[in-house]
Design a protein around this motif. Sequence first.
Motif, short mmCIF file in Angstrom:
data_model
loop_
_atom_site.label_atom_id
_atom_site.label_comp_id
_atom_site.label_asym_id
_atom_site.label_seq_id
_atom_site.Cartn_x
_atom_site.Cartn_y
_atom_site.Cartn_z
N VAL A 16 0.93 -1.31 -0.14
CA VAL A 16 0.05 0.24 -0.11
C VAL A 16 0.79 1.22 -0.05
O VAL A 16 1.74 1.39 0.72
CB VAL A 16 -1.11 0.01 1.41
N ILE A 17 0.83 2.20 -0.85
CA ILE A 17 1.13 3.33 -1.01
C ILE A 17 0.54 4.65 -0.63
O ILE A 17 -0.76 4.69 -1.19
CB ILE A 17 1.85 3.47 -2.44
N ASP A 40 0.21 5.28 10.51
CA ASP A 40 -0.73 4.49 10.09
C ASP A 40 -0.14 3.02 9.46
O ASP A 40 -1.20 2.12 9.02
CB ASP A 40 -1.77 4.96 9.06
N GLY A 41 1.22 2.66 9.47
CA GLY A 41 1.79 1.75 8.98
C GLY A 41 2.15 1.61 7.66
O GLY A 41 2.45 0.43 7.19
N ALA A 42 2.11 2.64 6.73
CA ALA A 42 2.39 2.58 5.51
C ALA A 42 3.78 2.71 5.46
O ALA A 42 4.68 3.63 6.20
CB ALA A 42 1.78 3.80 4.63
N PRO A 245 -4.45 4.69 3.95
CA PRO A 245 -3.66 3.28 4.42
C PRO A 245 -4.27 2.80 5.55
O PRO A 245 -4.11 1.56 5.67
CB PRO A 245 -2.33 3.88 4.34
N ALA A 246 -4.71 3.49 6.68
CA ALA A 246 -4.92 2.85 7.82
C ALA A 246 -6.25 1.98 7.55
O ALA A 246 -5.95 0.66 7.99
CB ALA A 246 -5.40 4.02 8.78
N THR A 247 -7.17 2.25 6.83
CA THR A 247 -8.12 1.33 6.50
C THR A 247 -7.87 0.02 5.56
O THR A 247 -8.42 -1.11 5.94
CB THR A 247 -9.22 2.30 5.68
N VAL A 248 -7.05 0.56 4.76
CA VAL A 248 -6.68 -0.66 3.80
C VAL A 248 -5.62 -1.70 4.39
O VAL A 248 -5.90 -2.73 4.44
CB VAL A 248 -6.17 0.05 2.65
N LEU A 249 -4.78 -1.07 5.28
CA LEU A 249 -3.87 -2.02 5.76
C LEU A 249 -4.36 -3.02 6.86
O LEU A 249 -4.37 -4.13 7.09
CB LEU A 249 -2.63 -1.00 6.70
N LYS A 250 -5.40 -2.57 7.60
CA LYS A 250 -5.92 -2.89 8.67
C LYS A 250 -6.97 -4.40 8.10
O LYS A 250 -6.86 -5.45 8.74
CB LYS A 250 -7.17 -2.29 9.38
N SER A 251 -7.31 -4.26 6.73
CA SER A 251 -8.07 -5.15 6.26
C SER A 251 -7.31 -6.24 5.55
O SER A 251 -7.78 -7.45 5.15
CB SER A 251 -8.73 -4.64 5.16
N LEU A 252 -5.96 -6.04 5.35
CA LEU A 252 -5.14 -6.88 4.95
C LEU A 252 -4.77 -8.04 5.47
O LEU A 252 -4.51 -8.05 6.72
CB LEU A 252 -3.77 -6.45 4.07
#
Length: 252
Positions: A16-17, A40-42, A245-252
Amino acid sequence: MLDLPPTSSIVFDPPVIAHRGASARTPENTMSAFRRAREDGALWVETDVKLTYDGVPILMHDETLDRTTNGKGFVANINWSNLSQLDAGSWFDVAYENERVPMLSDLVRFVAAESLRLNLELKPCPGRTRATVMVALIELSKIWPEKAPPPLISSFDVEALIIAANLQPECPRGLLLDEWREDWAELSKRCEAYSLHLKADSLTRDRVTTLKESGKAVLAYVVNEPARVKELLQWGVSAVFSDDPATVLKSL
Ligand code: G3P
Ligand code: MG
């Protein structure tokens, strides 16, 4: 022929970028947005570079100041001394009224300190392609840490990428396309692109497969919906650009 890294050589993990930083939660292309992306972890951030009138490389998406600052008019018509006074945060939320437009060097220092990876999108104002690429890449070469992996340089402007290839061949290049192009192979050959960065809506599973079979990495923009991110990754997309990125990373 340039010696390009194989497609597996750039690691997008997590894939995720942060698009203009964490631009769904903070004002885009500001230091707050890049710090938030990191929090957020990116591990990858994307930004847009262009020049002020007096040739300072700064981070802004639009050609004009109007949407993302309290100024008006063209970026290409304002000097750094005036641009640096503008409020680049209040348009998003008054809590960010002290945000300023960063210089490219501000972000480079931050990514170096935080061991982040950078995707620098060359976004020249009209008629300023050569100057923008030269100034941005020379600035980068002066301050980029010797041991850090080079930034991924992208652009919609093929000429910009060709100049980048001549100037800093060790920086891989990503060709941005805002729609599917049947001549993608010819375009990417001209600038020796490592990757193709496509609008997510223009991709299909077959298109991703075709690009990958030709040896190109495929990146997709802009995707904020977790289910869609998963689908694209399953198709073989190496990474997605996301405002959140927070939302997307949480879902991976
Ligand atoms: O690099 C992906 C994306 O940033 C390209 O479009 O218009 O947001 O710069 P844009
Ligand atoms: Mg961009």
